[in-house]
Write a protein that holds these residues in place. Structure first.
Motif, mmCIF file in Angstrom:
data_model
loop_
_atom_site.group_PDB
_atom_site.id
_atom_site.type_symbol
_atom_site.label_atom_id
_atom_site.label_comp_id
_atom_site.label_asym_id
_atom_site.label_seq_id
_atom_site.Cartn_x
_atom_site.Cartn_y
_atom_site.Cartn_z
ATOM 1 N N TYR A 140 0.845 -1.190 0.000
ATOM 2 C CA TYR A 140 0.000 0.000 0.000
ATOM 3 C C TYR A 140 0.882 1.241 0.000
ATOM 4 O O TYR A 140 1.970 1.244 0.578
ATOM 5 C CB TYR A 140 -0.889 0.038 1.243
ATOM 6 N N ARG A 143 -0.427 7.172 1.073
ATOM 7 C CA ARG A 143 -1.731 7.814 0.883
ATOM 8 C C ARG A 143 -2.857 6.806 1.152
ATOM 9 O O ARG A 143 -3.827 7.116 1.846
ATOM 10 C CB ARG A 143 -1.860 8.368 -0.529
ATOM 11 N N GLU A 144 -2.708 5.585 0.610
ATOM 12 C CA GLU A 144 -3.727 4.550 0.828
ATOM 13 C C GLU A 144 -3.813 4.167 2.306
ATOM 14 O O GLU A 144 -4.902 3.967 2.844
ATOM 15 C CB GLU A 144 -3.403 3.309 0.000
ATOM 16 N N ALA A 146 -3.037 6.074 4.860
ATOM 17 C CA ALA A 146 -3.659 7.195 5.570
ATOM 18 C C ALA A 146 -5.180 7.131 5.450
ATOM 19 O O ALA A 146 -5.893 7.313 6.445
ATOM 20 C CB ALA A 146 -3.124 8.517 5.020
ATOM 21 N N GLU A 147 -5.674 6.844 4.255
ATOM 22 C CA GLU A 147 -7.124 6.742 4.056
ATOM 23 C C GLU A 147 -7.700 5.546 4.810
ATOM 24 O O GLU A 147 -8.746 5.651 5.442
ATOM 25 C CB GLU A 147 -7.434 6.614 2.561
ATOM 26 N N LEU A 148 -6.993 4.425 4.748
ATOM 27 C CA LEU A 148 -7.471 3.201 5.380
ATOM 28 C C LEU A 148 -7.529 3.330 6.900
ATOM 29 O O LEU A 148 -8.458 2.861 7.547
ATOM 30 C CB LEU A 148 -6.550 2.044 4.979
ATOM 31 N N ASN A 150 -7.446 6.284 8.619
ATOM 32 C CA ASN A 150 -7.938 7.601 9.042
ATOM 33 C C ASN A 150 -6.875 8.398 9.780
ATOM 34 O O ASN A 150 -7.110 8.950 10.864
ATOM 35 C CB ASN A 150 -9.200 7.466 9.903
ATOM 36 N N GLU A 152 -3.115 11.007 8.973
ATOM 37 C CA GLU A 152 -2.453 11.844 7.976
ATOM 38 C C GLU A 152 -1.409 11.012 7.236
ATOM 39 O O GLU A 152 -0.830 10.078 7.795
ATOM 40 C CB GLU A 152 -1.755 13.026 8.662
ATOM 41 N N GLU A 153 -1.144 11.380 5.991
ATOM 42 C CA GLU A 153 -0.119 10.685 5.216
ATOM 43 C C GLU A 153 1.248 10.818 5.896
ATOM 44 O O GLU A 153 2.030 9.874 5.926
ATOM 45 C CB GLU A 153 -0.076 11.256 3.796
#
Length: 193
Positions: A140, A143-144, A146-148, A150, A152-153
């Protein structure tokens, strides 16, 4: 039973095909769960929940990429969702681990026995372990992640950097330096990222 026959059987909710699918992939997927879980029992629970999702979502597999890769992605997402429900995980992902364990006096060999390295990864705090697994082992992007998770990157990047450093400290401290085995070169790749 071929993978195609297993897939067609699972689409029909055929119990024999589902059992074949589970038997074919459960050992490898348990290894994935084990890297995320705090213990074997939790890993087994993650595996069971993951396979339930696989069976429920098998109709959404579009024959793009490997079937095993599709299953693995569901298993990883299941592990992350279970960890996110855990309050300790949510607190530990944002904790900054400021102190080092000790000064490194030795370097880590590029090739290690995978089982020993996985055991050392399991010693990392859950936030570090999760980011390391997702980035270095599952591929991953930050960025992925961070989204997964919740977060920050930049938190993902710093957690990964700290995880690598702490893992190196653990490996040196435990002196788990064995004779190299061929094709177990992934620790070198982790260290270079």
């Amino acid at each position: 039973m071929t993978e195609e026959a297993i897939l067609k059987g699972c689409l029909r909710n055929d119990a024999v095909a589902q059992r074949e699918l589970y038997n074919k992939y459960s050992t490898r997927m348990l290894a994935v769960c084990y890297r995320f879980a705090p213990n074997r029992e939790d890993a087994e629970d993650m595996l069971q929940e993951g396979f339930i999702k696989v069976f429920l979502q098998v109709h959404s597999f579009e024959n793009r990429g490997s079937f095993e890769g599709w299953i693995r992605r569901i298993i990883v997402h299941t592990c992350i969702n279970i960890l996110k429900k855990n309050k300790k995980f949510n607190e530990s992902v944002d904790i900054i681990h400021a102190s080092g364990l000790y000064t490194r006096e030795e370097s880590i060999p590029a090739i290690m026995q995978a089982k020993q390295v996985v055991e050392c990864i399991r010693l990392l705090p859950i936030g570090y372990r999760t980011v390391l697994n997702l980035y270095a082992l599952e591929g991953y992007s930050h960025r992925e992640i961070a989204e997964l998770l919740n977060i920050e990157e930049s938190t993902s990047r710093s957690q990964y950097t700290r995880a690598k450093s702490m893992l190196e400290d653990i490996l040196v401290h435990k002196r788990i330096m064995q004779k190299p085995k061929p094709n177990v070169d992934w620790l070198a790749a982790v260290h270079q990222r």
